[in-house]
Design a protein around this motif. Structure first.
Motif, PDB file in Angstrom:
ATOM      1  N   ALA A  32       0.893  -1.269  -0.170  1.00 57.34           N
ATOM      2  CA  ALA A  32      -0.089  -0.138  -0.070  1.00 57.34           C
ATOM      3  C   ALA A  32       0.814   1.143   0.008  1.00 57.34           C
ATOM      4  O   ALA A  32       0.718   2.222  -0.828  1.00 57.34           O
ATOM      5  N   ARG A  33       1.632   1.091   0.820  1.00 59.62           N
ATOM      6  CA  ARG A  33       2.744   2.350   0.816  1.00 59.62           C
ATOM      7  C   ARG A  33       3.674   2.601  -0.407  1.00 59.62           C
ATOM      8  O   ARG A  33       3.872   3.759  -0.833  1.00 59.62           O
ATOM      9  N   ALA A  34       3.610   1.579  -1.095  1.00 56.73           N
ATOM     10  CA  ALA A  34       4.719   1.504  -2.426  1.00 56.73           C
ATOM     11  C   ALA A  34       3.721   1.860  -3.558  1.00 56.73           C
ATOM     12  O   ALA A  34       4.321   2.279  -4.840  1.00 56.73           O
ATOM     13  N   ALA A  35       2.538   2.006  -3.379  1.00 57.09           N
ATOM     14  CA  ALA A  35       1.475   2.044  -4.640  1.00 57.09           C
ATOM     15  C   ALA A  35       1.271   3.566  -4.786  1.00 57.09           C
ATOM     16  O   ALA A  35       1.532   4.559  -3.999  1.00 57.09           O
ATOM     17  N   ASP A  36       1.575   4.150  -6.194  1.00 57.22           N
ATOM     18  CA  ASP A  36       1.503   5.566  -6.533  1.00 57.22           C
ATOM     19  C   ASP A  36      -0.037   5.824  -6.354  1.00 57.22           C
ATOM     20  O   ASP A  36      -0.383   6.888  -6.310  1.00 57.22           O
ATOM     21  N   ASP A  37      -0.753   5.034  -7.090  1.00 53.96           N
ATOM     22  CA  ASP A  37      -2.211   4.928  -7.546  1.00 53.96           C
ATOM     23  C   ASP A  37      -3.081   4.989  -6.017  1.00 53.96           C
ATOM     24  O   ASP A  37      -2.993   3.917  -5.683  1.00 53.96           O
ATOM     25  N   PRO A  38      -3.781   6.031  -5.853  1.00 49.57           N
ATOM     26  CA  PRO A  38      -4.323   5.840  -4.440  1.00 49.57           C
ATOM     27  C   PRO A  38      -5.544   4.806  -4.620  1.00 49.57           C
ATOM     28  O   PRO A  38      -5.688   4.336  -3.388  1.00 49.57           O
ATOM     29  N   ALA A  39      -6.339   4.414  -5.506  1.00 51.28           N
ATOM     30  CA  ALA A  39      -6.981   3.418  -5.562  1.00 51.28           C
ATOM     31  C   ALA A  39      -6.302   2.027  -5.390  1.00 51.28           C
ATOM     32  O   ALA A  39      -6.799   1.222  -4.797  1.00 51.28           O
ATOM     33  N   LEU A  40      -5.076   2.045  -5.753  1.00 51.64           N
ATOM     34  CA  LEU A  40      -4.250   0.729  -5.643  1.00 51.64           C
ATOM     35  C   LEU A  40      -4.048   0.467  -4.251  1.00 51.64           C
ATOM     36  O   LEU A  40      -4.316  -0.291  -3.580  1.00 51.64           O
ATOM     37  N   ALA A  41      -3.634   1.606  -3.652  1.00 51.35           N
ATOM     38  CA  ALA A  41      -3.058   1.706  -2.356  1.00 51.35           C
ATOM     39  C   ALA A  41      -4.524   1.306  -1.430  1.00 51.35           C
ATOM     40  O   ALA A  41      -4.317   0.339  -0.366  1.00 51.35           O
ATOM     41  N   ASP A  42      -5.538   1.912  -1.524  1.00 49.84           N
ATOM     42  CA  ASP A  42      -6.720   1.544  -0.824  1.00 49.84           C
ATOM     43  C   ASP A  42      -7.088  -0.017  -1.372  1.00 49.84           C
ATOM     44  O   ASP A  42      -7.518  -0.416  -0.264  1.00 49.84           O
ATOM     45  N   GLY A  43      -6.925  -0.472  -2.402  1.00 55.09           N
ATOM     46  CA  GLY A  43      -7.091  -1.937  -2.496  1.00 55.09           C
ATOM     47  C   GLY A  43      -6.424  -2.799  -1.700  1.00 55.09           C
ATOM     48  O   GLY A  43      -6.928  -3.662  -1.060  1.00 55.09           O
ATOM     49  N   PHE A  44      -5.118  -2.415  -1.513  1.00 54.81           N
ATOM     50  CA  PHE A  44      -4.292  -2.886  -0.646  1.00 54.81           C
ATOM     51  C   PHE A  44      -4.605  -3.038   0.823  1.00 54.81           C
ATOM     52  O   PHE A  44      -4.596  -3.897   1.408  1.00 54.81           O
ATOM     53  N   ARG A  45      -5.058  -1.951   1.165  1.00 54.01           N
ATOM     54  CA  ARG A  45      -5.584  -1.786   2.401  1.00 54.01           C
ATOM     55  C   ARG A  45      -7.030  -2.494   2.721  1.00 54.01           C
ATOM     56  O   ARG A  45      -7.053  -3.183   3.934  1.00 54.01           O
ATOM     57  N   THR A  46      -8.023  -2.487   1.931  1.00 54.81           N
ATOM     58  CA  THR A  46      -9.046  -3.344   1.948  1.00 54.81           C
ATOM     59  C   THR A  46      -8.621  -4.704   2.020  1.00 54.81           C
ATOM     60  O   THR A  46      -9.282  -5.450   2.961  1.00 54.81           O
ATOM     61  N   HIS A  47      -7.781  -5.231   1.134  1.00 56.14           N
ATOM     62  CA  HIS A  47      -7.437  -6.482   1.143  1.00 56.14           C
ATOM     63  C   HIS A  47      -6.619  -6.813   2.481  1.00 56.14           C
ATOM     64  O   HIS A  47      -6.935  -8.121   2.955  1.00 56.14           O
ATOM     65  N   LEU A  48      -5.951  -6.100   3.248  1.00 52.86           N
ATOM     66  CA  LEU A  48      -5.336  -6.417   4.422  1.00 52.86           C
ATOM     67  C   LEU A  48      -6.583  -6.822   5.364  1.00 52.86           C
ATOM     68  O   LEU A  48      -6.592  -7.738   6.254  1.00 52.86           O
ATOM     69  N   ALA A  49      -7.836  -6.060   5.537  1.00 48.51           N
ATOM     70  CA  ALA A  49      -8.804  -6.054   6.413  1.00 48.51           C
ATOM     71  C   ALA A  49      -9.451  -7.579   6.045  1.00 48.51           C
ATOM     72  O   ALA A  49      -9.683  -8.255   6.895  1.00 48.51           O
ATOM     73  N   GLU A  50      -9.624  -7.721   4.685  1.00 47.19           N
ATOM     74  CA  GLU A  50     -10.067  -9.136   4.192  1.00 47.19           C
ATOM     75  C   GLU A  50      -9.252 -10.137   4.742  1.00 47.19           C
ATOM     76  O   GLU A  50      -9.838 -11.054   5.302  1.00 47.19           O
ATOM     77  N   GLY A 104       1.831  -8.673  -9.606  1.00 50.13           N
ATOM     78  CA  GLY A 104       2.226  -9.543  -8.246  1.00 50.13           C
ATOM     79  C   GLY A 104       1.161  -9.693  -7.684  1.00 50.13           C
ATOM     80  O   GLY A 104       1.093 -10.964  -7.032  1.00 50.13           O
ATOM     81  N   ALA A 105       0.414  -8.808  -7.379  1.00 48.37           N
ATOM     82  CA  ALA A 105      -1.006  -9.265  -6.437  1.00 48.37           C
ATOM     83  C   ALA A 105      -1.783 -10.063  -7.059  1.00 48.37           C
ATOM     84  O   ALA A 105      -2.264 -10.983  -6.430  1.00 48.37           O
ATOM     85  N   LYS A 143     -11.586 -14.454  -5.422  1.00 51.04           N
ATOM     86  CA  LYS A 143     -11.812 -14.249  -6.670  1.00 51.04           C
ATOM     87  C   LYS A 143     -12.194 -12.849  -6.966  1.00 51.04           C
ATOM     88  O   LYS A 143     -12.000 -11.941  -8.113  1.00 51.04           O
ATOM     89  N   ALA A 144     -13.023 -11.928  -6.095  1.00 51.31           N
ATOM     90  CA  ALA A 144     -13.536 -10.672  -6.156  1.00 51.31           C
ATOM     91  C   ALA A 144     -12.337  -9.811  -6.193  1.00 51.31           C
ATOM     92  O   ALA A 144     -12.533  -8.791  -7.170  1.00 51.31           O
ATOM     93  N   THR A 145     -11.417  -9.979  -5.413  1.00 48.54           N
ATOM     94  CA  THR A 145     -10.141  -9.274  -5.381  1.00 48.54           C
ATOM     95  C   THR A 145      -9.550  -9.401  -6.525  1.00 48.54           C
ATOM     96  O   THR A 145      -9.039  -8.422  -7.161  1.00 48.54           O
ATOM     97  N   ASP A 146      -9.230 -10.441  -7.246  1.00 52.50           N
ATOM     98  CA  ASP A 146      -8.725 -10.732  -8.493  1.00 52.50           C
ATOM     99  C   ASP A 146      -9.352  -9.740  -9.470  1.00 52.50           C
ATOM    100  O   ASP A 146      -8.820  -9.352 -10.431  1.00 52.50           O
ATOM    101  N   LYS A 147     -10.833  -9.810  -9.485  1.00 46.67           N
ATOM    102  CA  LYS A 147     -11.252  -9.169 -10.383  1.00 46.67           C
ATOM    103  C   LYS A 147     -11.177  -7.628 -10.210  1.00 46.67           C
ATOM    104  O   LYS A 147     -11.071  -6.950 -11.330  1.00 46.67           O
ATOM    105  N   LYS A 148     -11.084  -7.138  -8.840  1.00 45.89           N
ATOM    106  CA  LYS A 148     -10.891  -5.801  -8.846  1.00 45.89           C
ATOM    107  C   LYS A 148      -9.443  -5.331  -9.444  1.00 45.89           C
ATOM    108  O   LYS A 148      -9.391  -4.306  -9.808  1.00 45.89           O
ATOM    109  N   LEU A 149      -8.352  -6.120  -9.241  1.00 44.38           N
ATOM    110  CA  LEU A 149      -7.091  -5.961  -9.740  1.00 44.38           C
ATOM    111  C   LEU A 149      -7.181  -5.856 -11.163  1.00 44.38           C
ATOM    112  O   LEU A 149      -6.221  -4.909 -11.837  1.00 44.38           O
ATOM    113  N   THR A 150      -7.850  -6.882 -11.782  1.00 42.76           N
ATOM    114  CA  THR A 150      -7.922  -6.655 -13.375  1.00 42.76           C
ATOM    115  C   THR A 150      -8.562  -5.319 -13.630  1.00 42.76           C
ATOM    116  O   THR A 150      -7.894  -4.874 -14.667  1.00 42.76           O
TER     117      THR A 150
END
Length: 168
Positions: A32-50, A104-105, A143-150
Motif C-alpha cells: 500500500a505504501r509503495a503504490a502510487d495510485d491511491p485506488a491501488l493503495a486503498d485496494g491493498f488496505r482493503t485486502h488487508l482487512a479481508e 504481483g498481487a 476471486k472478487a479481489t482478483d477481478k478488482k485488480l484486473t
C-alpha cells in the motif's frame, strides 16, 4: 513430513494457507505504501482487512473441526512476497511500479484461489459441512479481489505505464 491420509492432507493445506495469509498481512501494508495510485493503495488496505477476516475463518475451522495446524511456512507465499519486495526495490515509484504491483498481487490471488479451491474440494470429500461455507466465502473474496485488480489494470494502470514509456 509424511502425509498418509486425506485428513492429514487437509490439515497440511490449511496450515499452509494459514501461513500464507499471515505472511500477507505483513506484506500488504508495504505494498500500500509503495503504490502510487491511491485506488491501488486503498485496494491493498482493503485486502488487508479481508485477509485478517480470512485468518479468523481459518481459526474458526480449526475450532469447529478440533484440529491442530502444523507449524509450517508457506514457501510459495514467501516467494511471492519476495517478488513484491524486488518490484518495490527495482522500479521507481509511478505507473510502471503500480502495473508490476498489480501483476504481483494477481499472482498472490491466483495462488490463494487455487489453495482455497483445493481446501473446499477436500472439505466436501471429508464431509466437513460446517467448514465448507467458510472456505467458500474466502474463495469468493479471493476471486472478487482478483477481478478488482484486473479492473485497476484495465481502467488505467497499464495504460499510464505505457504512456510513461512513450514519453520517456
Amino acid at each position: 513430513m509424511s502425509i498418509k491420509t486425506i485428513e492429514e492432507l487437509f490439515v497440511h493445506e490449511l496450515s499452509d494457507i494459514y501461513s500464507a495469509e499471515k505472511q500477507l498481512t505483513k506484506a500488504l501494508p508495504r505494498l500500500a505504501r509503495a503504490a502510487d495510485d491511491p485506488a491501488l493503495a486503498d485496494g491493498f488496505r482493503t485486502h488487508l482487512a479481508e485477509t485478517e477476516g480470512q485468518i479468523e475463518r481459518i481459526d474458526r475451522i480449526v475450532e469447529i473441526l478440533d484440529i491442530r495446524l502444523k507449524r509450517i511456512k508457506c514457501a510459495a507465499m514467501e516467494g511471492l512476497v519476495e517478488e513484491g519486495k524486488e518490484i518495490i526495490d527495482s522500479i521507481e515509484a509511478g505507473p510502471l511500479r503500480d502495473a508490476a504491483l498489480i501483476g504481483g498481487a494477481q499472482k498472490v490471488e491466483h495462488y490463494e484461489i487455487a489453495a482455497y479451491g483445493t481446501l473446499a474440494a477436500l472439505s466436501k470429500q471429508l464431509g466437513y459441512k460446517d467448514a465448507l461455507p467458510l472456505l467458500l466465502d474466502t474463495l469468493e473474496e479471493e476471486k472478487a479481489t482478483d477481478k478488482k485488480l484486473t479492473l485497476l489494470a484495465e481502467q488505467g494502470g497499464n495504460q499510464r505505464a505505457a504512456r510513461e514509456r512513450k514519453a520517456a
